[in-house]
Scaffold this motif. Structure first.
Motif, short mmCIF file in Angstrom:
data_model
loop_
_atom_site.label_atom_id
_atom_site.label_comp_id
_atom_site.label_asym_id
_atom_site.label_seq_id
_atom_site.Cartn_x
_atom_site.Cartn_y
_atom_site.Cartn_z
N THR A 1 1.00 -1.19 -0.01
CA THR A 1 0.04 0.06 -0.03
C THR A 1 0.88 1.20 0.04
N LEU A 2 0.34 2.46 -0.27
CA LEU A 2 1.13 3.75 -0.30
C LEU A 2 1.61 3.72 1.07
N GLU A 3 0.88 3.57 2.38
CA GLU A 3 1.18 3.81 3.64
C GLU A 3 2.59 2.86 3.92
N GLN A 4 2.80 1.80 2.92
CA GLN A 4 3.92 1.14 3.36
C GLN A 4 5.06 1.28 2.48
N LEU A 5 4.74 1.81 1.04
CA LEU A 5 5.96 2.24 0.40
C LEU A 5 6.45 3.59 0.61
N LEU A 6 5.72 4.21 1.18
CA LEU A 6 6.38 5.59 1.69
C LEU A 6 7.76 5.42 2.44
N PRO A 7 7.26 4.77 3.74
CA PRO A 7 8.44 4.75 4.65
C PRO A 7 9.72 3.72 3.96
N LEU A 8 9.22 2.73 3.25
CA LEU A 8 10.32 1.80 2.65
C LEU A 8 11.12 2.62 1.87
N ALA A 9 10.49 3.55 0.64
CA ALA A 9 11.19 4.35 -0.26
C ALA A 9 12.19 5.31 0.61
N ARG A 10 11.76 5.78 1.88
CA ARG A 10 12.50 6.70 2.64
C ARG A 10 13.66 5.88 3.20
N ALA A 11 13.62 4.87 3.82
CA ALA A 11 14.46 3.90 4.32
C ALA A 11 15.54 3.76 3.28
N TYR A 12 15.18 3.37 1.94
CA TYR A 12 16.07 2.87 1.03
C TYR A 12 16.84 4.18 0.24
N GLY A 13 16.29 5.28 0.33
CA GLY A 13 16.72 6.77 0.05
C GLY A 13 16.57 6.55 -1.61
#
Length: 198
Positions: A52-64
């Motif tokens: 979901t978007l709520e999961q993708l946002l923190p993952l994108a932030r974590a991976y830069g």
């Protein structure tokens, strides 16, 4: 159209796993950083659950990375701002930040966890390099010097000096690199020193 969306979403899981392994991060570490449970992260990577978007946002932030890079979205808009990462065979990732011909070129490097006893393969080439560490610890072998750079530290050198960059055993490292032809150097400007308050 729905088929293309399905294929894009189905490819996210393997991409998430590849990013995590390239950065040498455990599911537990990623769960702590993102707030997503390890079981959910595992199901996302295995393709057993759609993100979901709520999961993708923190993952994108974590991976830069951007959301577009995370889901491998097709290019849209002006392609000049759509710079794609270049994966290295050793798990490293190089992200070009400039595309203009000539002049100083900027790159972001992400190197996987290294081995502290690895024998560096020193190289030389024409040009001048300026490196700035964003995250992690960067080992820079420069001629006879073996340097350790931490976040916020920078190095500037003539690339005709034998040199090598690598991550330490402490974990992956991210750094910016400005590379110019011989004679082109990055210019750092500092604010004038303030005198004592009157």
């Amino acid at each position: 159209m729905d088929g293309a969306i399905d294929r894009t979403l189905d490819a996210v899981g393997p991409r998430l796993k590849r990013l995590r392994l390239q950065r040498d991060v455990t599911l537990a570490d990623l769960a702590e950083e993102t707030g997503i449970s390890t079981s959910t992260l595992s199901r996302l990577e295995a393709g057993l659950r759609r993100p979901t978007l709520e999961q993708l946002l923190p993952l994108a932030r974590a991976y830069g990375v951007t959301l577009d890079e995370l889901v491998d979205a097709p290019p849209t808009g002006d392609p000049r701002v759509n710079l794609r990462p270049i994966p290295g065979g050793d798990g490293s990732i190089i992200l070009p930040l400039t595309r203009r011909p000539g002049g100083i070129q900027a790159y972001k490097f992400v190197l996987p966890t290294g081995s502290d006893d690895a024998e560096p393969d020193l190289r030389t080439h024409e040009g001048y390099d300026w490196a700035y560490v964003l995250n992690g610890t960067l080992r820079l072998v420069l001629g006879e010097h073996d340097l350790i750079l931490k976040p916020g530290e920078a190095a500037e050198f003539d690339t005709r000096t034998p040199h090598w960059f690598g991550a330490t055993g402490a974990g992956p490292v991210e750094f910016l690199s400005l590379i110019g032809k011989q004679g082109e150097r990055a210019h750092v400007r500092a604010a004038p020193r303030q005198g004592p308050a009157e």
